[in-house]
Design a protein around this motif. Structure first.
Motif, PDB file in Angstrom:
ATOM      1  N   ASP A  47      52.029  48.900  -2.375  1.00 32.61           N
ATOM      2  CA  ASP A  47      51.513  47.819  -1.531  1.00 32.61           C
ATOM      3  C   ASP A  47      50.648  46.906  -2.374  1.00 32.61           C
ATOM      4  N   ILE A  48      50.822  45.599  -2.183  1.00 28.67           N
ATOM      5  CA  ILE A  48      50.016  44.591  -2.863  1.00 28.67           C
ATOM      6  C   ILE A  48      49.231  43.879  -1.774  1.00 28.67           C
ATOM      7  N   VAL A  49      47.920  44.049  -1.794  1.00 22.29           N
ATOM      8  CA  VAL A  49      47.061  43.480  -0.759  1.00 22.29           C
ATOM      9  C   VAL A  49      46.298  42.297  -1.347  1.00 22.29           C
ATOM     10  N   LEU A  50      46.493  41.126  -0.719  1.00 20.04           N
ATOM     11  CA  LEU A  50      45.821  39.911  -1.170  1.00 20.04           C
ATOM     12  C   LEU A  50      44.486  39.748  -0.464  1.00 20.04           C
ATOM     13  N   ASP A  51      43.638  38.910  -1.044  1.00 18.75           N
ATOM     14  CA  ASP A  51      42.338  38.587  -0.475  1.00 18.75           C
ATOM     15  C   ASP A  51      42.520  38.083   0.958  1.00 18.75           C
ATOM     16  N   SER A  52      41.728  38.587   1.908  1.00 18.53           N
ATOM     17  CA  SER A  52      41.892  38.209   3.309  1.00 18.53           C
ATOM     18  C   SER A  52      40.979  37.066   3.743  1.00 18.53           C
ATOM     19  N   ALA A  53      40.234  36.479   2.833  1.00 23.64           N
ATOM     20  CA  ALA A  53      39.325  35.382   3.177  1.00 23.64           C
ATOM     21  C   ALA A  53      40.089  34.192   3.736  1.00 23.64           C
ATOM     22  N   ALA A  54      39.453  33.465   4.630  1.00 22.77           N
ATOM     23  CA  ALA A  54      40.088  32.299   5.261  1.00 22.77           C
ATOM     24  C   ALA A  54      40.455  31.226   4.248  1.00 22.77           C
ATOM     25  N   ASP A  55      39.738  31.160   3.128  1.00 20.40           N
ATOM     26  CA  ASP A  55      40.022  30.148   2.104  1.00 20.40           C
ATOM     27  C   ASP A  55      40.664  30.758   0.855  1.00 20.40           C
ATOM     28  N   ALA A  56      41.345  31.878   1.007  1.00 18.42           N
ATOM     29  CA  ALA A  56      41.989  32.551  -0.124  1.00 18.42           C
ATOM     30  C   ALA A  56      43.011  31.628  -0.787  1.00 18.42           C
ATOM     31  N   TRP A  57      43.226  31.818  -2.073  1.00 15.68           N
ATOM     32  CA  TRP A  57      44.101  30.963  -2.882  1.00 15.68           C
ATOM     33  C   TRP A  57      45.513  30.869  -2.336  1.00 15.68           C
ATOM     34  N   TRP A  58      46.002  31.880  -1.653  1.00 17.53           N
ATOM     35  CA  TRP A  58      47.392  31.946  -1.226  1.00 17.53           C
ATOM     36  C   TRP A  58      47.634  31.340   0.157  1.00 17.53           C
ATOM     37  N   ARG A  59      46.592  31.001   0.883  1.00 13.64           N
ATOM     38  CA  ARG A  59      46.753  30.440   2.230  1.00 13.64           C
ATOM     39  C   ARG A  59      47.516  29.128   2.159  1.00 13.64           C
ATOM     40  N   ASP A  60      48.576  29.021   2.947  1.00 10.18           N
ATOM     41  CA  ASP A  60      49.413  27.815   3.034  1.00 10.18           C
ATOM     42  C   ASP A  60      50.018  27.416   1.686  1.00 10.18           C
ATOM     43  N   ARG A  61      50.236  28.385   0.807  1.00 13.49           N
ATOM     44  CA  ARG A  61      50.823  28.140  -0.507  1.00 13.49           C
ATOM     45  C   ARG A  61      51.972  29.113  -0.723  1.00 13.49           C
ATOM     46  N   PRO A  62      52.995  28.726  -1.472  1.00 15.48           N
ATOM     47  CA  PRO A  62      54.029  29.695  -1.831  1.00 15.48           C
ATOM     48  C   PRO A  62      53.473  30.655  -2.884  1.00 15.48           C
ATOM     49  N   VAL A  63      53.752  31.939  -2.732  1.00 16.35           N
ATOM     50  CA  VAL A  63      53.261  32.955  -3.665  1.00 16.35           C
ATOM     51  C   VAL A  63      54.445  33.506  -4.454  1.00 16.35           C
ATOM     52  N   ARG A  64      54.356  33.381  -5.776  1.00 15.52           N
ATOM     53  CA  ARG A  64      55.407  33.907  -6.664  1.00 15.52           C
ATOM     54  C   ARG A  64      54.977  35.287  -7.162  1.00 15.52           C
ATOM     55  N   LEU A  65      55.808  36.291  -6.863  1.00 14.60           N
ATOM     56  CA  LEU A  65      55.570  37.666  -7.300  1.00 14.60           C
ATOM     57  C   LEU A  65      56.564  37.989  -8.397  1.00 14.60           C
ATOM     58  N   GLN A  66      56.055  38.480  -9.525  1.00 13.42           N
ATOM     59  CA  GLN A  66      56.906  38.902 -10.637  1.00 13.42           C
ATOM     60  C   GLN A  66      56.542  40.343 -10.994  1.00 13.42           C
ATOM     61  N   VAL A  67      57.569  41.171 -11.165  1.00 10.98           N
ATOM     62  CA  VAL A  67      57.376  42.573 -11.525  1.00 10.98           C
ATOM     63  C   VAL A  67      58.277  42.880 -12.718  1.00 10.98           C
ATOM     64  N   GLY A  68      57.740  43.559 -13.707  1.00  8.99           N
ATOM     65  CA  GLY A  68      58.540  43.880 -14.892  1.00  8.99           C
ATOM     66  C   GLY A  68      57.838  44.895 -15.772  1.00  8.99           C
ATOM     67  N   PRO A  69      58.308  45.034 -17.023  1.00 11.24           N
ATOM     68  CA  PRO A  69      57.658  45.958 -17.941  1.00 11.24           C
ATOM     69  C   PRO A  69      56.230  45.483 -18.211  1.00 11.24           C
ATOM     70  N   PRO A  70      55.321  46.371 -18.466  1.00 13.08           N
ATOM     71  CA  PRO A  70      55.447  47.785 -18.770  1.00 13.08           C
ATOM     72  C   PRO A  70      55.360  48.716 -17.563  1.00 13.08           C
ATOM     73  N   LEU A  71      55.635  48.240 -16.335  1.00 12.99           N
ATOM     74  CA  LEU A  71      55.677  49.140 -15.187  1.00 12.99           C
ATOM     75  C   LEU A  71      56.765  50.178 -15.439  1.00 12.99           C
ATOM     76  N   ALA A  72      56.438  51.450 -15.210  1.00 11.94           N
ATOM     77  CA  ALA A  72      57.369  52.527 -15.566  1.00 11.94           C
ATOM     78  C   ALA A  72      57.357  53.627 -14.515  1.00 11.94           C
ATOM     79  N   ASP A  73      58.418  54.441 -14.541  1.00 11.46           N
ATOM     80  CA  ASP A  73      58.471  55.606 -13.653  1.00 11.46           C
ATOM     81  C   ASP A  73      57.752  56.776 -14.329  1.00 11.46           C
ATOM     82  N   LEU A  74      57.719  57.917 -13.650  1.00  7.83           N
ATOM     83  CA  LEU A  74      57.000  59.081 -14.191  1.00  7.83           C
ATOM     84  C   LEU A  74      57.600  59.613 -15.485  1.00  7.83           C
TER      85      LEU A  74
END
Length: 183
Positions: A47-74
């Motif tokens: 889970d990715i939890v963003l800031d819940s403030a009323a003036d948070a950076w992501w409010r009314d904006r498109p959010v680009r999520l990128q996932v890649g290395p070095p994220l790894a499995d066990l």
């Protein structure tokens, strides 16, 4: 949700080199944003939890999520390729609203073209470079390409014919025509 249990030590977000990045989808600088990560009990749901403030950076904006290395499995296997998605304003965890995305490349080197202007015009508009500046139409939307030559315009344009013009000093401008269907 991942197919393998993640190594929690490899999950990080908000800094250069982290495997997860969040940025404003319209910000050409791609300034990395922070979030809170929470790995589920089975290790496959992050889970990715963003800031819940009323003036948070992501409010009314498109959010680009990128996932890649070095994220790894066990087992230590890193992501082989990156994953990317843009969440648009008003979405419920899925794409919503209208959008136009594209990429610009340097034709001589085949490398992404950073900092190019991508502008959207109505098909009947007088385009830059075709007439005097005083008669050129204002763009309906305009953004700048990011470090990977990508751009995304968001909104709800009506159905019709449009023109995308990509420009950057020192390069030949590119004009592409497209039609948008209703809905």
């Amino acid at each position: 949700t991942f197919s393998e249990e993640l190594d929690p030590a490899t999950a990080a977000v908000g800094q250069a080199g982290d495997p997860i990045s969040l940025v404003d989808g319209e910000d050409p600088e791609g300034i990395l944003q922070a979030a809170t990560l929470s790995l589920g009990d089975d290790g496959t749901v992050l889970d990715i939890v963003l800031d819940s403030a009323a003036d948070a950076w992501w409010r009314d904006r498109p959010v680009r999520l990128q996932v890649g290395p070095p994220l790894a499995d066990l087992s230590g296997n890193e992501f082989a390729t990156g994953f990317e998605v843009v969440f648009f304003p008003g979405g419920q965890g899925d794409l919503s609203g209208g959008f136009l995305s594209g990429e610009a490349y340097d034709d001589t080197t085949s490398r992404p073209l950073e900092g190019a202007s991508a502008a959207l015009y109505a098909s009947n508009a007088v385009l830059p470079g075709t007439a005097s500046q005083s008669t050129v139409a204002s763009p309906l939307a305009e953004v700048v390409t990011d470090g990977r030559g990508r751009f995304t315009m968001v909104g709800d344009p009506s159905a019709g014919r449009y023109v995308v013009v990509i420009t950057q000093p020192g390069y030949t401008r590119v004009v592409r025509r497209l039609a948008l269907e209703p809905s």
